[in-house]
Design a protein around this motif. Structure first.
Motif, PDB file in Angstrom:
ATOM      1  N   ASP A 156       0.796  -1.219   0.000  1.00  0.00           N
ATOM      2  CA  ASP A 156       0.000   0.000   0.000  1.00  0.00           C
ATOM      3  C   ASP A 156       0.836   1.280   0.000  1.00  0.00           C
ATOM      4  O   ASP A 156       0.282   2.380  -0.009  1.00  0.00           O
ATOM      5  CB  ASP A 156      -0.939   0.014   1.216  1.00  0.00           C
ATOM      6  N   ASP A 157       2.146   1.148   0.038  1.00  0.00           N
ATOM      7  CA  ASP A 157       2.999   2.334   0.047  1.00  0.00           C
ATOM      8  C   ASP A 157       2.984   3.026  -1.311  1.00  0.00           C
ATOM      9  O   ASP A 157       2.944   2.369  -2.362  1.00  0.00           O
ATOM     10  CB  ASP A 157       4.445   1.959   0.388  1.00  0.00           C
ATOM     11  N   GLU A 158       3.045   4.331  -1.281  1.00  0.00           N
ATOM     12  CA  GLU A 158       3.127   5.097  -2.529  1.00  0.00           C
ATOM     13  C   GLU A 158       4.583   5.164  -2.971  1.00  0.00           C
ATOM     14  O   GLU A 158       5.454   5.515  -2.168  1.00  0.00           O
ATOM     15  CB  GLU A 158       2.583   6.506  -2.324  1.00  0.00           C
ATOM     16  N   PRO A 159       4.877   4.849  -4.236  1.00  0.00           N
ATOM     17  CA  PRO A 159       6.280   4.859  -4.682  1.00  0.00           C
ATOM     18  C   PRO A 159       6.907   6.254  -4.601  1.00  0.00           C
ATOM     19  O   PRO A 159       6.249   7.261  -4.879  1.00  0.00           O
ATOM     20  CB  PRO A 159       6.184   4.397  -6.136  1.00  0.00           C
ATOM     21  N   VAL A 160       8.161   6.288  -4.206  1.00  0.00           N
ATOM     22  CA  VAL A 160       8.946   7.513  -4.267  1.00  0.00           C
ATOM     23  C   VAL A 160      10.000   7.308  -5.356  1.00  0.00           C
ATOM     24  O   VAL A 160       9.924   6.341  -6.108  1.00  0.00           O
ATOM     25  CB  VAL A 160       9.591   7.829  -2.898  1.00  0.00           C
ATOM     26  N   LEU A 161      10.971   8.184  -5.454  1.00  0.00           N
ATOM     27  CA  LEU A 161      11.981   8.042  -6.498  1.00  0.00           C
ATOM     28  C   LEU A 161      13.101   7.101  -6.076  1.00  0.00           C
ATOM     29  O   LEU A 161      13.517   7.093  -4.919  1.00  0.00           O
ATOM     30  CB  LEU A 161      12.574   9.407  -6.852  1.00  0.00           C
ATOM     31  N   SER A 162      13.582   6.343  -7.030  1.00  0.00           N
ATOM     32  CA  SER A 162      14.756   5.504  -6.808  1.00  0.00           C
ATOM     33  C   SER A 162      15.999   6.388  -6.875  1.00  0.00           C
ATOM     34  O   SER A 162      15.907   7.598  -7.136  1.00  0.00           O
ATOM     35  CB  SER A 162      14.833   4.429  -7.886  1.00  0.00           C
ATOM     36  N   ALA A 163      17.160   5.802  -6.676  1.00  0.00           N
ATOM     37  CA  ALA A 163      18.410   6.565  -6.799  1.00  0.00           C
ATOM     38  C   ALA A 163      18.556   7.135  -8.204  1.00  0.00           C
ATOM     39  O   ALA A 163      18.967   8.283  -8.392  1.00  0.00           O
ATOM     40  CB  ALA A 163      19.596   5.670  -6.452  1.00  0.00           C
ATOM     41  N   ALA A 164      18.174   6.316  -9.193  1.00  0.00           N
ATOM     42  CA  ALA A 164      18.223   6.788 -10.584  1.00  0.00           C
ATOM     43  C   ALA A 164      17.233   7.925 -10.800  1.00  0.00           C
ATOM     44  O   ALA A 164      17.505   8.880 -11.543  1.00  0.00           O
ATOM     45  CB  ALA A 164      17.928   5.639 -11.539  1.00  0.00           C
ATOM     46  N   GLY A 165      16.077   7.826 -10.146  1.00  0.00           N
ATOM     47  CA  GLY A 165      15.067   8.869 -10.263  1.00  0.00           C
ATOM     48  C   GLY A 165      15.512  10.177  -9.636  1.00  0.00           C
ATOM     49  O   GLY A 165      15.274  11.265 -10.185  1.00  0.00           O
ATOM     50  N   GLN A 166      16.175  10.086  -8.498  1.00  0.00           N
ATOM     51  CA  GLN A 166      16.694  11.285  -7.848  1.00  0.00           C
ATOM     52  C   GLN A 166      17.753  11.966  -8.724  1.00  0.00           C
ATOM     53  O   GLN A 166      17.800  13.188  -8.837  1.00  0.00           O
ATOM     54  CB  GLN A 166      17.281  10.917  -6.491  1.00  0.00           C
ATOM     55  N   LYS A 167      18.568  11.142  -9.355  1.00  0.00           N
ATOM     56  CA  LYS A 167      19.576  11.678 -10.267  1.00  0.00           C
ATOM     57  C   LYS A 167      18.919  12.359 -11.466  1.00  0.00           C
ATOM     58  O   LYS A 167      19.364  13.408 -11.929  1.00  0.00           O
ATOM     59  CB  LYS A 167      20.497  10.544 -10.744  1.00  0.00           C
TER      60      LYS A 167
END
Length: 204
Positions: free
Chosen positions: A47-58
């Motif tokens: 049920d958690d909402e996705p956040v950014l991965s390390a690649a996404g943060q980059k």
């Protein structure tokens, strides 16, 4: 009293400068930058909402670098964290507080009209999702280069330019690290449309 006579050429030059100034003021164009949220992390729980991965943060940092000189006046994100996190680095750099918009297809055209009315002549960033990007392009009067973005398409940056005469132009390019499935059709690539300009994005 000594009267100074100005040469006729001076007044001609002044008149031309005034004309050019008025032309530039009236010939406004609005640039709407549309991008999908950056790569998302796998949720820890169902049920958690996705956040950014390390690649996404980059990628979010790459987006900020890409647009930091574009004088962005407004940033729109959806209610989901991953869009807000994608816009955060740029929002911080340009000191613009992101606004939340509704992704419901039924209201996107109204949303587009509001953006064009409120930010005429300005640059705006809108962060969306793989299934809303094409709908957003259509809402702003641009063509849809794909039926939808693929789940693996993360590195495309869309720019919709709306001119005062109503003409709408679409340009697309890649940014940040390579991460896409679809290839951009040549007709939308900036160096194809405007070969005299230097491509401002990352080349692969």
């Amino acid at each position: 009293m000594k009267i100074v006579m100005m040469p006729a050429n001076f007044f001609k030059l002044l008149f031309i400068c005034l004309l050019l100034s008025n032309f530039n003021a009236s010939a406004q164009k609005t640039n709407i930058w549309i991008v999908r949220h950056a790569e998302k992390a796998t949720p820890m729980a169902k049920d958690d909402e996705p956040v950014l991965s390390a690649a996404g943060q980059k990628r979010a940092e790459a987006l900020a670098k890409e647009l930091k000189r574009e004088h962005i006046k407004a940033i729109y994100v959806t209610k989901y964290k991953r869009t807000g996190l994608t816009a955060r680095p740029l929002a911080y750099k340009v000191k613009v507080l992101p606004r939340v918009y509704d992704t419901d297809t039924a209201v996107l055209k109204k949303f587009a009209k509001t953006v064009l009315k409120n930010f005429k002549g300005d640059n705006v960033l809108i962060v969306g999702h793989s299934n809303t990007i094409m709908v957003l392009l259509d809402a702003f009067g641009a063509e849809m280069p794909f039926t939808a973005l693929d789940e693996g398409d993360y590195d495309m940056l869309f720019r919709v330019t709306v001119k005062d005469n109503g003409k709408v132009e679409l340009a697309i390019d890649y940014y940040g690290d390579k991460h896409h499935t679809n290839e951009i059709p040549e007709k939308y690539q900036p160096e194809i449309n405007h070969p005299e300009t230097v491509r401002p994005f990352t080349n692969y």
